[in-house]
Design a protein around this motif. Structure first.
Motif, mmCIF file in Angstrom:
data_model
loop_
_atom_site.group_PDB
_atom_site.id
_atom_site.type_symbol
_atom_site.label_atom_id
_atom_site.label_comp_id
_atom_site.label_asym_id
_atom_site.label_seq_id
_atom_site.Cartn_x
_atom_site.Cartn_y
_atom_site.Cartn_z
ATOM 1 N N LYS A 271 0.771 -1.295 0.072
ATOM 2 C CA LYS A 271 -0.020 0.004 0.128
ATOM 3 C C LYS A 271 0.936 1.230 0.035
ATOM 4 O O LYS A 271 2.101 1.189 0.634
ATOM 5 C CB LYS A 271 -0.710 0.054 1.370
ATOM 6 C CG LYS A 271 -2.044 -1.135 1.182
ATOM 7 C CD LYS A 271 -2.768 -1.107 2.338
ATOM 8 C CE LYS A 271 -3.656 -2.209 2.292
ATOM 9 N NZ LYS A 271 -4.027 -2.804 3.471
ATOM 10 N N ASP B 16 -7.305 10.945 3.633
ATOM 11 C CA ASP B 16 -7.890 10.098 4.724
ATOM 12 C C ASP B 16 -8.568 8.839 4.463
ATOM 13 O O ASP B 16 -8.991 8.227 5.396
ATOM 14 C CB ASP B 16 -8.911 10.978 5.363
ATOM 15 C CG ASP B 16 -8.372 12.015 6.339
ATOM 16 O OD1 ASP B 16 -7.220 12.130 6.647
ATOM 17 O OD2 ASP B 16 -9.259 12.935 6.800
ATOM 18 N N GLY B 17 -8.557 8.559 3.234
ATOM 19 C CA GLY B 17 -9.159 7.460 2.796
ATOM 20 C C GLY B 17 -10.690 7.604 2.591
ATOM 21 O O GLY B 17 -11.369 8.349 3.418
ATOM 22 N N ASN B 18 -11.243 7.056 1.600
ATOM 23 C CA ASN B 18 -12.612 7.074 0.961
ATOM 24 C C ASN B 18 -12.827 8.752 0.951
ATOM 25 O O ASN B 18 -13.754 9.270 1.216
ATOM 26 C CB ASN B 18 -13.806 6.597 2.221
ATOM 27 C CG ASN B 18 -15.030 6.467 1.381
ATOM 28 O OD1 ASN B 18 -15.011 5.972 0.472
ATOM 29 N ND2 ASN B 18 -16.138 6.629 2.514
ATOM 30 N N GLU B 19 -12.029 9.277 0.058
ATOM 31 C CA GLU B 19 -12.046 10.719 0.013
ATOM 32 C C GLU B 19 -11.144 11.029 -1.271
ATOM 33 O O GLU B 19 -10.284 10.571 -1.709
ATOM 34 C CB GLU B 19 -11.185 11.573 1.107
ATOM 35 C CG GLU B 19 -10.728 12.840 1.123
ATOM 36 C CD GLU B 19 -10.101 13.375 2.208
ATOM 37 O OE1 GLU B 19 -10.518 14.453 2.878
ATOM 38 O OE2 GLU B 19 -8.992 12.785 2.457
ATOM 39 N N GLU B 20 -11.797 11.863 -2.161
ATOM 40 C CA GLU B 20 -11.173 12.204 -3.680
ATOM 41 C C GLU B 20 -10.026 13.103 -3.355
ATOM 42 O O GLU B 20 -10.136 14.019 -2.192
ATOM 43 C CB GLU B 20 -12.358 12.557 -4.297
ATOM 44 C CG GLU B 20 -13.279 11.652 -5.088
ATOM 45 C CD GLU B 20 -14.266 12.464 -5.934
ATOM 46 O OE1 GLU B 20 -14.080 13.448 -6.336
ATOM 47 O OE2 GLU B 20 -15.458 11.923 -6.069
ATOM 48 N N GLU C 150 -11.465 16.614 -2.750
ATOM 49 C CA GLU C 150 -11.865 16.843 -1.581
ATOM 50 C C GLU C 150 -10.841 17.033 -0.268
ATOM 51 O O GLU C 150 -11.010 17.821 0.519
ATOM 52 C CB GLU C 150 -12.761 15.645 -1.048
ATOM 53 C CG GLU C 150 -14.094 15.557 -1.949
ATOM 54 C CD GLU C 150 -14.836 14.212 -1.658
ATOM 55 O OE1 GLU C 150 -14.193 13.232 -1.044
ATOM 56 O OE2 GLU C 150 -16.028 14.213 -2.028
#
Length: 157
Positions: free
Chosen positions: A6, A45-49, A52
């Motif tokens: 990752k 932050d993750g789950n963030e475009e 954004e």
């Protein structure tokens, strides 16, 4: 089969004004590149475009309110630091709100600098990314080899 590799992903904002200046901050008390200049930036932050994350970081660090449609991805850098990273560089030329150092415990100066006159103590990969922006380079690898001329061979012109 082992766990997948990752990346650490971050977004860096080239916030530009009408005088062709870029907003830089001087890192302070963070344990990383303290006393040197960088741009407003932060991890996704993750789950963030990416856009954004850029809007969130601009507000968290500098009090600037940016709309997603005013965020333009201009460059990606595959960088080797302590770990491998993917850095997204974006430009922003429109915002609202009052420019304020909202993280004085991590930043002791927030100021505009001409693109052609960056402070000597600008973090090297940030300086390189700004140069890439000025030369319309959209991709770079940084930190993989000691010789920066060798790194330049990987730049997409």
């Amino acid at each position: 089969m082992g766990e997948r590799f990752k990346f650490v992903a971050a977004v860096h904002l080239f916030i530009l004004n009408e005088k062709n200046e870029i907003l830089l901050l001087r890192r302070y008390n963070t344990g990383y590149e303290d006393g040197n200049y960088s741009v407003v930036a932060g991890h996704l932050d993750g789950n963030e475009e990416v856009a954004e994350a850029a809007c969130r970081e601009a507000y968290e660090e500098a009090g600037m309110i940016i709309q997603k449609e005013d965020v333009h991805v201009i460059q990606t850098m595959h960088r080797k630091s302590k770990e491998e990273r993917i850095d997204f560089f974006v430009t922003v030329e429109r915002w609202s709100g009052e420019l304020t150092n909202k993280e004085p415990e991590k930043c002791d100066e927030l100021n505009w600098f001409p693109l052609e006159e960056l402070p000597e103590n600008t973090i090297p990969y940030i300086r390189r990314a700004i140069q890439n922006y000025q030369q319309n380079r959209t991709f770079d690898s940084f930190g993989w080899q000691e010789d920066s001329e060798m790194n330049a061979a990987y730049i997409d012109k």
